[in-house]
Design an enzyme around this catalytic site. Structure first.
Site, short mmCIF file in Angstrom:
data_model
loop_
_atom_site.label_atom_id
_atom_site.label_comp_id
_atom_site.label_asym_id
_atom_site.label_seq_id
_atom_site.Cartn_x
_atom_site.Cartn_y
_atom_site.Cartn_z
N ILE A 218 40.34 41.02 38.91
CA ILE A 218 41.33 41.19 37.86
C ILE A 218 42.56 40.31 38.14
O ILE A 218 43.26 40.49 39.13
CB ILE A 218 41.76 42.67 37.74
CG1 ILE A 218 40.54 43.56 37.49
CG2 ILE A 218 42.80 42.82 36.63
CD1 ILE A 218 39.70 43.18 36.28
N GLU A 424 35.26 34.74 31.61
CA GLU A 424 35.21 34.95 30.16
C GLU A 424 33.78 34.88 29.64
O GLU A 424 33.52 34.53 28.49
CB GLU A 424 36.09 33.93 29.40
CG GLU A 424 37.52 33.81 29.90
CD GLU A 424 38.37 35.02 29.59
OE1 GLU A 424 37.84 36.14 29.55
OE2 GLU A 424 39.58 34.84 29.39
#
Length: 441
Positions: A218, A424
Site C-alpha cells: 500500500i 494497477e
C-alpha cells in the site's frame, strides 16, 4: 526484514507559493479566476512562453491534439516539475527514501490534490484527459512522486463520486489541499491479480463495522491519513465486497515495516493491518456490496494515470539521450552522427508518441463514458507502461556505462517505471481484460 523509514518533510518550512505562478492556469487555482476562458488562456500562454520553452525536444510536439487550455495545464505542470521536483531534489528523495509532503502540498496549491474532484466542494473539476496531460508533465520531474499524486487523486475521486454529502464535506477539503493524504487499499498478500478473492472481513456490530485482515503493497501506508479499504461484508466473489473510509487513528489499524523496493523510493510502501479495527457505519463508502465495482472503476482511471507517468519518465530519458549523444564522442565523432543511433532515437520517439496518443484517447473515452472505455484503458496501460520501460531502457543503453550510474537520472527512472508493468493490474491481466472483451458476445 529491515524496517527502513520514510522521512517526511515539513510544509511549514517552505516559502509560500508565488501567486503569480498560480495565474498560469486559473482552472488549476480555485482562488483566482480570470474573466473568460479566452482571456485566461491568453494570459497563461503569454506567461509561460515568456518564462521557458516546454521541452528540450522542440521538434517532437508532445502537446499534439491538445486544446489550448490543456497546453496551458501541460506548461504549468512541466514548469512545476522542473522547479520543484527534478534533478537533485528527486535524486535526494530517492537516496533518502524521503516523501516530500511539502512539494505535494505546493502542488495542491495549484490544484493537483483534487484534479477531478468536483468544484462544488473545492476541487479543480477537470477531466481524465486533462489529468493525463498534467501527470505526464509532473512525471518528467520525478516518476515516483508523480505516481503518488495519482494514487491520492484516485482516492479523492472515489470519495467525491461515491460518497454521501457528509463524507464529501468531512474528507475532501483536507484531501484537496493535501493536508490529509490518502491511500487505496485493495491488494492483499493472498489476492493480487485475483482481487475479487480478497479475505479481509467486515462484520457489522451495532453502529460500527469490525474489520480484520491485511492489505499489501500500500502506497502511503503509515503516512497517509485516510485509507479507502475494500473488505468482504457478504458472499464470496465481487458482489460481497464493500468499501470503507478508515482514518489513521481508528482503533485497530496498524502498519507493517517499510518494504525494501527496487524503485519508488520517494513514497512509503507497507502493509496495512486491521485487527478488530472499529469503523463507524457512516464510513461505508457507497452501498454494501458495491465496493468491488467502485474499486474497478477507480482502476480504469488509475491505469491511464500509471501509463501516463511512464511516458513522463520516458520523455525525460529521451531528452537526456538526445543531449548525451550530441556531446559524447567515440571514434572521433559524436554518437549522434552514427546512423544506428539515429535509428534508435527515431524508434524511441515514434513509440513514445504512439503510446501518448493511445493514453489520451483512452482518457477521452473515459471522460465520455464510452462503453468500451475499460478495454481501452487496459490497452493504454499495457502499451504505455511496456513502451515507457522500453524507451527508458534504450536511453540507459545509449548512455553506456554512465547510464548505470546514480549520478544520471536515467538509472533512477529505470527503477521507478519498472513497477508500472505490475501495479494497477499486471500487464498480463490487461491482456486478459482485452481478450475477454474482444470475444464477448
Amino acid at each position: 526484514v529491515e524496517n527502513k523509514t520514510i522521512s517526511v518533510s515539513n510544509h511549514s518550512q517552505q516559502k509560500p507559493i508565488n501567486r503569480n505562478e498560480m495565474l498560469l492556469c486559473s482552472r488549476l487555482t480555485r482562488r483566482l479566476k480570470l474573466s473568460s476562458t479566452a482571456t485566461r488562456a491568453a494570459a497563461t500562454r503569454a506567461a509561460c512562453v515568456a518564462k521557458r520553452a516546454m521541452s528540450t525536444l522542440p521538434n517532437l510536439d508532445w502537446s499534439i491534439g491538445l486544446s489550448s487550455e490543456q497546453k496551458d495545464f501541460q506548461l504549468m505542470a512541466r514548469e512545476f516539475a522542473d522547479n520543484e521536483m527534478a534533478g537533485s531534489k528527486a535524486e535526494q528523495w530517492d537516496a533518502e527514501h524521503h516523501l516530500p509532503l511539502d512539494v505535494l502540498r505546493k502542488g495542491a496549491d495549484l490544484g493537483f490534490g483534487g484534479i477531478y474532484v468536483n468544484e462544488d466542494i473545492g476541487g479543480t473539476g477537470l477531466g481524465r484527459k486533462d489529468a493525463a496531460v498534467i501527470f505526464e508533465a509532473l512525471a518528467t520531474g520525478c516518476v515516483s512522486t508523480s505516481a503518488f499524486f495519482t494514487i491520492h487523486n484516485m482516492v479523492a475521486w472515489m470519495i467525491d463520486t461515491f460518497g454521501d454529502q457528509a463524507q464529501r464535506e468531512k474528507y475532501l477539503p483536507g484531501l484537496i489541499t493535501m493536508e490529509s493524504i490518502a491511500s487505496y487499499c485493495l491488494t492483499e498478500p493472498g489476492s493480487g491479480s485475483d482481487a475479487a478473492s480478497l479475505s479481509t472481513k467486515a462484520v457489522k456490530q451495532g453502529d460500527k463495522y469490525i474489520l480484520n485482515g491485511s492489505k499489501a503493497f500500500i502506497s502511503g501506508a503509515g503516512v497517509s491519513d485516510v485509507y479507502v479499504v475494500m473488505a468482504r461484508t457478504g458472499q464470496s466473489g465481487p458482489k460481497g465486497i464493500s468499501a470503507f473510509i478508515i482514518e489513521k487513528d481508528f482503533p485497530g489499524i496498524s502498519f507493517g515495516a517499510q518494504e525494501r523496493k527496487l524503485g519508488w523510493h520517494s513514497q512509503p510502501t507497507a502493509a496495512v493491518i486491521l485487527e478488530d479495527c472499529e469503523v463507524p457505519e457512516e464510513n461505508m463508502l457507497g452501498g454494501e456490496g458495491q465496493g468491488f465495482t467502485m474499486a474497478m472503476k477507480a482502476l480504469d482511471g488509475g491505469r491511464i494515470n500509471i501509463g501516463t507517468t511512464s511516458l513522463g519518465g520516458a520523455q525525460t530519458c529521451l531528452e537526456a539521450a538526445c543531449e548525451h549523444v550530441t556531446v559524447r564522442k567515440q571514434f572521433g565523432s559524436t554518437l549522434a552522427s552514427f546512423q544506428n543511433v539515429q535509428f534508435k532515437l527515431a524508434d524511441m520517439a515514434t513509440k513514445l508518441q504512439a503510446a501518448r496518443l493511445m493514453v489520451r484517447n483512452a482518457a477521452e473515452m473515459l471522460d465520455n463514458k464510452d462503453p468500451q472505455a475499460t478495454m481501452h484503458c487496459a490497452m493504454a496501460k499495457r502499451f504505455a507502461t511496456d513502451t515507457g520501460f522500453e524507451i527508458v531502457n534504450e536511453a540507459l543503453q545509449l548512455h553506456g556505462g554512465y547510464g548505470y550510474l546514480m549520478d544520471y537520472p536515467v538509472e533512477r527512472i529505470f527503477r521507478d517505471v519498472r513497477v508500472h508493468q505490475i501495479l494497477e493490474g499486471t500487464n498480463e491481466i490487461m491482456r486478459l481484460i482485452i481478450g475477454r472483451q474482444l470475444l464477448k458476445d
